[in-house]
Design a protein around this motif. Sequence first.
Motif, PDB file in Angstrom:
ATOM      1  N   GLY A  63      15.765 -20.015  43.450  1.00 42.11           N
ATOM      2  CA  GLY A  63      14.725 -18.999  43.461  1.00 42.11           C
ATOM      3  C   GLY A  63      14.284 -18.561  42.082  1.00 42.11           C
ATOM      4  O   GLY A  63      13.435 -17.670  41.960  1.00 42.11           O
ATOM      5  N   ASP A  64      14.823 -19.167  41.046  1.00 47.26           N
ATOM      6  CA  ASP A  64      14.523 -18.777  39.663  1.00 47.26           C
ATOM      7  C   ASP A  64      14.039 -20.009  38.905  1.00 47.26           C
ATOM      8  O   ASP A  64      14.850 -20.807  38.433  1.00 47.26           O
ATOM      9  CB  ASP A  64      15.778 -18.190  39.019  1.00 47.26           C
ATOM     10  N   GLU A  65      12.725 -20.165  38.795  1.00 49.18           N
ATOM     11  CA  GLU A  65      12.194 -21.368  38.164  1.00 49.18           C
ATOM     12  C   GLU A  65      12.629 -21.481  36.706  1.00 49.18           C
ATOM     13  O   GLU A  65      12.831 -22.592  36.200  1.00 49.18           O
ATOM     14  CB  GLU A  65      10.665 -21.400  38.254  1.00 49.18           C
ATOM     15  N   LYS A  66      12.793 -20.357  36.016  1.00 46.65           N
ATOM     16  CA  LYS A  66      13.221 -20.430  34.619  1.00 46.65           C
ATOM     17  C   LYS A  66      14.592 -21.094  34.497  1.00 46.65           C
ATOM     18  O   LYS A  66      14.829 -21.858  33.560  1.00 46.65           O
ATOM     19  CB  LYS A  66      13.273 -19.043  33.992  1.00 46.65           C
ATOM     20  N   SER A  86      21.051 -31.965  45.915  1.00 48.61           N
ATOM     21  CA  SER A  86      22.000 -31.904  47.032  1.00 48.61           C
ATOM     22  C   SER A  86      22.149 -30.468  47.515  1.00 48.61           C
ATOM     23  O   SER A  86      23.247 -29.990  47.758  1.00 48.61           O
ATOM     24  CB  SER A  86      23.361 -32.466  46.578  1.00 48.61           C
ATOM     25  N   THR A  87      21.023 -29.788  47.637  1.00 48.05           N
ATOM     26  CA  THR A  87      21.022 -28.408  48.104  1.00 48.05           C
ATOM     27  C   THR A  87      20.416 -28.362  49.505  1.00 48.05           C
ATOM     28  O   THR A  87      19.790 -29.313  49.954  1.00 48.05           O
ATOM     29  CB  THR A  87      20.187 -27.518  47.172  1.00 48.05           C
ATOM     30  N   GLY A  88      20.597 -27.250  50.184  1.00 47.31           N
ATOM     31  CA  GLY A  88      19.982 -27.103  51.493  1.00 47.31           C
ATOM     32  C   GLY A  88      20.679 -26.047  52.314  1.00 47.31           C
ATOM     33  O   GLY A  88      21.806 -25.639  52.015  1.00 47.31           O
ATOM     34  N   VAL A  89      19.993 -25.597  53.351  1.00 50.59           N
ATOM     35  CA  VAL A  89      20.545 -24.572  54.217  1.00 50.59           C
ATOM     36  C   VAL A  89      20.172 -24.886  55.662  1.00 50.59           C
ATOM     37  O   VAL A  89      19.070 -25.355  55.944  1.00 50.59           O
ATOM     38  CB  VAL A  89      20.034 -23.169  53.817  1.00 50.59           C
ATOM     39  N   ARG A 115      11.940 -21.874  51.504  1.00 43.11           N
ATOM     40  CA  ARG A 115      12.169 -21.661  50.067  1.00 43.11           C
ATOM     41  C   ARG A 115      13.332 -22.510  49.576  1.00 43.11           C
ATOM     42  O   ARG A 115      13.256 -23.127  48.503  1.00 43.11           O
ATOM     43  CB  ARG A 115      12.456 -20.182  49.790  1.00 43.11           C
ATOM     44  N   ILE A 116      14.389 -22.571  50.361  1.00 39.57           N
ATOM     45  CA  ILE A 116      15.585 -23.302  49.934  1.00 39.57           C
ATOM     46  C   ILE A 116      15.432 -24.802  50.142  1.00 39.57           C
ATOM     47  O   ILE A 116      15.758 -25.601  49.250  1.00 39.57           O
ATOM     48  CB  ILE A 116      16.817 -22.772  50.696  1.00 39.57           C
ATOM     49  N   ARG A 162      13.712 -28.227  60.888  1.00 40.49           N
ATOM     50  CA  ARG A 162      12.925 -29.452  61.037  1.00 40.49           C
ATOM     51  C   ARG A 162      11.674 -29.402  60.162  1.00 40.49           C
ATOM     52  O   ARG A 162      11.335 -30.377  59.471  1.00 40.49           O
ATOM     53  CB  ARG A 162      12.512 -29.641  62.498  1.00 40.49           C
ATOM     54  N   ALA A 163      10.958 -28.278  60.224  1.00 40.69           N
ATOM     55  CA  ALA A 163       9.710 -28.164  59.476  1.00 40.69           C
ATOM     56  C   ALA A 163       9.951 -28.244  57.972  1.00 40.69           C
ATOM     57  O   ALA A 163       9.176 -28.864  57.236  1.00 40.69           O
ATOM     58  CB  ALA A 163       9.006 -26.851  59.829  1.00 40.69           C
ATOM     59  N   SER A 164      11.034 -27.625  57.513  1.00 41.19           N
ATOM     60  CA  SER A 164      11.320 -27.633  56.080  1.00 41.19           C
ATOM     61  C   SER A 164      11.642 -29.034  55.580  1.00 41.19           C
ATOM     62  O   SER A 164      11.249 -29.431  54.478  1.00 41.19           O
ATOM     63  CB  SER A 164      12.463 -26.678  55.753  1.00 41.19           C
TER      64      SER A 164
END
Length: 248
Positions: A63-66, A86-89, A115-116, A162-164
Motif C-alpha cells: 500500500g506504500d508505493e514509495k 509472491s504476495t496475495g490474500v 488492492r492486495i 476470482r475477480a482480482s
Amino acid sequence: MSDVGQNNSSWPRCAVIFGASGGIGAALCDELARRGVRRIFAGSRSGDAPSTDAIVPFRFDLGDEKSIADAAALVRADNPDLVIVSTGVLTLADGTGPERSYRKLDADKMAEVLRINTIGPAIIAKHFLPLLPRESRSVFAALSARVGSIGDNRLGGWHSYRASKAALNMLLKNFAIELGRTHKKAIVAGLHPGTVDSDLSRPFQANLPDGQLSEPADAARSLLDTLAGLAPGDSGGLFAYDGTQITP
C-alpha cells in the motif's frame, strides 16, 4: 514452452522476491539459494527473510508505493533478471473469507482484495519492469490462481478473489505486450502454485483430497522449473506449477 532457461545455468544471476516471509516466498528464496543464485533480494513487510549469505532482506508495503520505489533503487545496481511477486490474500485480516454469494459482497472488502492481489503487483511491475535487462533473458512473474480463469470457472463464488486474479492475469498480458517491444528476451507470466500448505490456504484445507496439498519447498521447485522452461513466446500466459498453460 522450451528448455531455454533450464539449459542456461547462469540464469538467474540476481532475483527479487516480494512476499519472502510467506510460505511460498520463503521457499522460493531457499530454493534459489540452493541453486546457487548469487544475490537474492527478499522483501516483506517485516523485513524478515531466510538467513543465507546470498539473501538480502528489505522492507516494503503493497500500500506504500514509495517503499516499492525504494526497493527498486536498492536492487538497481545488481541488474535483477528474475522478479517474483509472491504476495496475495484470500482471507482478510479481519477473518473475512471469499464470498460464496453475490449477497455477501461488500465494497470496502472487495477494494482491499483488489488492492492486495491486483494493484500491489501492478505497482511493483511499474518500478521493476524497467530494471530488467534488455539484451538477455529475464522474467517477471506473479502468483495468480486457476480460479482467475474465466474460461475455467464452473462453480462461481469467491467473487473478489476470482475477480482480482482475473484482473491480474489481464495486467500481466498487457505488461508482456508492452515489455516485448523493447525487451525481446523478457518473459512476463502468471503462476498457479496449486494448493500449498501456507497461511493463505490453511482455512480451506480440511476437505482437500489426499495428495492435493503440497509443501512450500516442493511448490517452489516446481514453480522455478516452470519459469526456467518458458520462452519469450510464452510471455503473457498463466502457467500451473506443472508447466501446463491455463486458459484465461
